[in-house]
Scaffold this motif. Structure first.
Motif, PDB file in Angstrom:
ATOM      1  N   ALA A 116      32.915 -25.762  10.589  1.00 14.22           N
ATOM      2  CA  ALA A 116      31.817 -25.600  11.539  1.00 14.22           C
ATOM      3  C   ALA A 116      32.130 -24.492  12.539  1.00 14.22           C
ATOM      4  CB  ALA A 116      31.557 -26.912  12.264  1.00 14.22           C
TER       5      ALA A 116
ATOM      6  N   THR B 233      28.167 -22.778  13.993  1.00 13.82           N
ATOM      7  CA  THR B 233      26.905 -23.514  14.083  1.00 13.82           C
ATOM      8  C   THR B 233      27.181 -24.994  14.292  1.00 13.82           C
ATOM      9  OG1 THR B 233      24.791 -23.941  12.958  1.00 13.82           O
ATOM     10  CG2 THR B 233      26.751 -23.930  11.586  1.00 13.82           C
TER      11      THR B 233
ATOM     12  N   LEU C 198      27.300 -28.859  13.795  1.00 15.04           N
ATOM     13  CA  LEU C 198      27.163 -29.753  12.641  1.00 15.04           C
ATOM     14  C   LEU C 198      26.057 -30.770  12.891  1.00 15.04           C
ATOM     15  CD1 LEU C 198      30.787 -30.603  11.463  1.00 15.04           C
ATOM     16  CD2 LEU C 198      28.984 -29.501  10.153  1.00 15.04           C
TER      17      LEU C 198
ATOM     18  N   LEU D 224      25.850 -37.296  10.509  1.00 24.17           N
ATOM     19  CA  LEU D 224      26.676 -36.443   9.658  1.00 24.17           C
ATOM     20  C   LEU D 224      27.287 -37.297   8.561  1.00 24.17           C
ATOM     21  CD1 LEU D 224      28.251 -33.809   9.000  1.00 24.17           C
ATOM     22  CD2 LEU D 224      30.011 -34.607  10.604  1.00 24.17           C
TER      23      LEU D 224
ATOM     24  N   ALA E 105      22.791 -34.067   8.276  1.00 23.70           N
ATOM     25  CA  ALA E 105      23.761 -33.006   8.048  1.00 23.70           C
ATOM     26  C   ALA E 105      24.859 -33.555   7.154  1.00 23.70           C
ATOM     27  CB  ALA E 105      24.344 -32.512   9.371  1.00 23.70           C
TER      28      ALA E 105
ATOM     29  N   VAL F 100      28.819 -32.595   4.941  1.00 28.89           N
ATOM     30  CA  VAL F 100      29.905 -31.747   4.477  1.00 28.89           C
ATOM     31  C   VAL F 100      30.396 -32.341   3.163  1.00 28.89           C
ATOM     32  CG1 VAL F 100      32.236 -30.883   4.912  1.00 28.89           C
ATOM     33  CG2 VAL F 100      30.598 -31.064   6.797  1.00 28.89           C
TER      34      VAL F 100
ATOM     35  N   ARG G  44      25.796 -23.982   3.401  1.00 31.74           N
ATOM     36  CA  ARG G  44      26.724 -22.877   3.610  1.00 31.74           C
ATOM     37  C   ARG G  44      28.039 -23.189   2.903  1.00 31.74           C
ATOM     38  NH1 ARG G  44      25.129 -18.272   5.473  1.00 31.74           N
ATOM     39  NH2 ARG G  44      26.898 -18.003   6.898  1.00 31.74           N
TER      40      ARG G  44
ATOM     41  N   VAL H 154      28.741 -27.010   3.519  1.00 33.41           N
ATOM     42  CA  VAL H 154      28.265 -27.492   4.816  1.00 33.41           C
ATOM     43  C   VAL H 154      26.747 -27.401   4.867  1.00 33.41           C
ATOM     44  CG1 VAL H 154      28.352 -27.200   7.322  1.00 33.41           C
ATOM     45  CG2 VAL H 154      30.392 -26.750   5.935  1.00 33.41           C
TER      46      VAL H 154
ATOM     47  N   PRO I 167      24.377 -27.896   7.764  1.00 36.07           N
ATOM     48  CA  PRO I 167      24.506 -28.119   9.209  1.00 36.07           C
ATOM     49  C   PRO I 167      23.274 -28.772   9.829  1.00 36.07           C
ATOM     50  CG  PRO I 167      23.997 -25.837   8.781  1.00 36.07           C
ATOM     51  CD  PRO I 167      24.131 -26.496   7.435  1.00 36.07           C
ATOM     52  N   SER I 168      23.365 -28.963  11.136  1.00 38.96           N
ATOM     53  CA  SER I 168      22.316 -29.605  11.926  1.00 38.96           C
ATOM     54  C   SER I 168      20.939 -29.003  11.652  1.00 38.96           C
ATOM     55  CB  SER I 168      22.642 -29.456  13.412  1.00 38.96           C
ATOM     56  OG  SER I 168      21.511 -29.698  14.219  1.00 38.96           O
TER      57      SER I 168
ATOM     58  N   ASN J 120      19.564 -25.580  13.048  1.00 41.00           N
ATOM     59  CA  ASN J 120      19.239 -24.707  11.922  1.00 41.00           C
ATOM     60  C   ASN J 120      18.023 -25.266  11.186  1.00 41.00           C
ATOM     61  OD1 ASN J 120      21.967 -23.021  11.787  1.00 41.00           O
ATOM     62  ND2 ASN J 120      22.489 -25.170  12.056  1.00 41.00           N
TER      63      ASN J 120
END
Length: 500
Positions: free
Chosen positions: A148, A153, A155, A162, A183, A185, A210, A240, A242-243, A247
């Motif tokens: 992150a 950016t 998470l 998450l 979000a 990972v 990402r 990833v 992300p949030s 995003n």
């Protein structure tokens, strides 16, 4: 920390080293390594250890080093216990080697990349030794935090969730969990990367994803996951997502309406697919009671209305989609069972909405939820009938009840009563008693899954219309349906699958 010992021994440390950059080791990790008698680390058969390379500047010439060399990584083995058996034997042997040092009074520091208890090899030593020796775990910066940071950016923000996933999960499981979370990972890529990429695509999260390789280490690489060559992906990489707040997903190329069901009550009844659709929608449209079940998310527009304007609600949602918005129409239960899917599709079949994409996502029905609470009364053939005469005359309802009763079908009766409809339950009971025994079991289920849940089994002859309201569903048994009182004094009912 564990200090339950009858004789002096050495102390075990699980030392988190962080994601790879030696400067990201904690002060406590450096102190423990400096004071340790024995430094242990895992490595593959080639002998190189990433953990040792991170901590190398803190190693002393007089350190006793224990290289815990894996007998295999991903290849096959002729071990009688298979891959897992071979690793278990290795962990037992490695733990015995460390125990010998601890029994001799030496302090042992087991090095671990990232955090020792986060997908780390150290945990296998911890499970075998921590209950036997004084132990301390030194937390480390995880690869998740490092990724992150390198992406620059957030998470997660506010109330976002998450989810951390191993890429070794089956594709369908990955897709379901990715669709349901805000979000994510995904760890352990390498040869799992093609599966992870397909799961991201199936869950409609690929555009957001990402890619981060070797975060904070030499050879670090970041970029859009969709543009990453699968052949170039090593094990030390993560995906990833992300949030969504930080995003937000790109606007859709064209608008869409997704009709979703929230089940009979709260979030425990939502499917992963429905969670994903609700999270990614730009607009939520629905009856106020059902919209209140959906978490408020920044950036979403909520359009609540009364429960008697279904056609107007459907047209409003389709018009939003026609203007390029991603719209979720929120319904209770399953949207295709006496709910909003029909209303939306009816309007969508006319101009100017024929070309607006419409999807219907299934949900848990009230009948199935009530049946599960009571046992298995829908275990054989059954019919579903609404007792509401707002949209069809009572004569039609009565005719269908007689036909189903004559066919000896179990009946799921929706919309049995409300403040303005008070006589239908009594009429239906009397009609069914012309075909069923007075002792036929009836499940009276109210607010299933909600705070006022009540599920009772009564005799058909004893069914009291005064106890039935719009939050109630009735399941009327067939001649084969049974009721049994179990050892814990609860009653269950089921309909045998064999028709006697």
């Amino acid at each position: 920390m564990n200090d339950q010992h009858s004789r002096p021994t050495g102390r075990l440390y699980g030392v988190g080293l962080g994601p790879g950059d030696p400067s990201l080791m904690t002060v406590r990790a450096v102190e423990v390594i400096a004071a340790a008698d024995v430094v242990a680390y895992h490595s593959a058969r080639h002998g190189r250890s990433i953990a040792r390379s991170i901590a190398e500047r803190h190693l002393r010439p007089d350190h006793i080093e224990e290289a815990l060399v894996y007998p295999l990584t991903t290849e096959t083995t002729d071990h009688p216990g298979g891959y897992r058996g071979a690793l278990d034997d290795f962990y037992e042997e490695a733990a015995a080697r460390l125990a010998a040092h601890l029994d001799a009074g030496r302090t042992v520091a087991v090095l671990a990349e990232g955090d020792p208890l986060f997908y780390g090899s150290y945990q296998h030593m911890h499970k075998r030794l921590a209950h036997r020796y004084p132990t301390e775990v030194i937390p480390g910066v995880t690869s998740v935090s490092a990724a992150a940071a390198r992406l620059g950016t957030p998470l997660v923000e506010a109330d976002e969730v998450l989810t951390i996933l191993p890429g070794t999960l089956p594709e369908e499981e990955l897709a379901a969990r990715l669709a349901a979370t805000d979000a994510a990972v995904v760890m352990k890529l390498g040869r799992t990367f093609p599966t992870v990429r397909r799961a991201l695509e199936r869950s409609e999260r690929l555009a957001e994803a990402r890619y981060v390789e070797r975060a904070t280490m030499s050879g670090e690489r970041t970029g859009a996951l969709a543009d990453t060559d699968p052949a170039s992906v090593p094990y030390f990489s993560v995906a990833v997502v992300p949030s969504r707040i930080a995003n937000p997903p790109a606007p859709p190329e064209r608008g869409e309406v997704v009709v979703v069901g929230t089940g009979p009550a709260g979030p425990l009844w939502l499917t992963p697919e429905t969670r994903g659709a609700l999270a990614s929608a730009q607009d939520l449209v629905g009856y106020t009671t059902y919209l209140d079940r959906v978490p408020v998310r920044p950036g979403q527009c909520r359009h609540a209305s009364d429960n008697k304007v279904e056609s107007e609600r459907a047209e409003f949602a389709l018009e939003l989609a026609r203007r390029g918005r991603r719209v979720a129409v929120v319904s209770g239960g399953d949207p295709g069972v006496f709910a909003m899917a029909t209303a939306v599709l009816e309007v969508a079949s006319e101009d100017p909405y024929r070309d607006v994409p419409v999807r219907v996502l299934p949900g848990m029905t009230a009948a199935h939820a009530a049946a599960a609470r009571a046992g298995a009364p829908l275990g054989h053939d059954y019919a579903v009938v609404s007792l509401s005469d707002r949209l069809k005359p009572w004569e039609v309802i009565a005719e269908r009840l007689r036909a189903a009763a004559a066919a000896d079908l179990v009946l799921a009766l929706y919309n049995p009563g409300s403040r303005s409809r008070v006589w239908q339950v009594g009429k239906a009971r009397d009609l069914l008693l012309e075909h069923r025994e007075p002792g036929t079991p009836v499940v009276v289920a109210r607010d299933v899954g909600g705070p006022e849940e009540s599920v009772r089994i009564v005799r058909l002859a004893d069914l009291d219309p005064g106890e039935v309201d719009m939050r109630t569903i009735l399941l009327v048994g067939s001649s084969q349906t049974r009721v049994v009182r179990r050892g814990d004094d609860t009653e269950i009912t089921w309909t045998p699958r064999r028709y006697g």
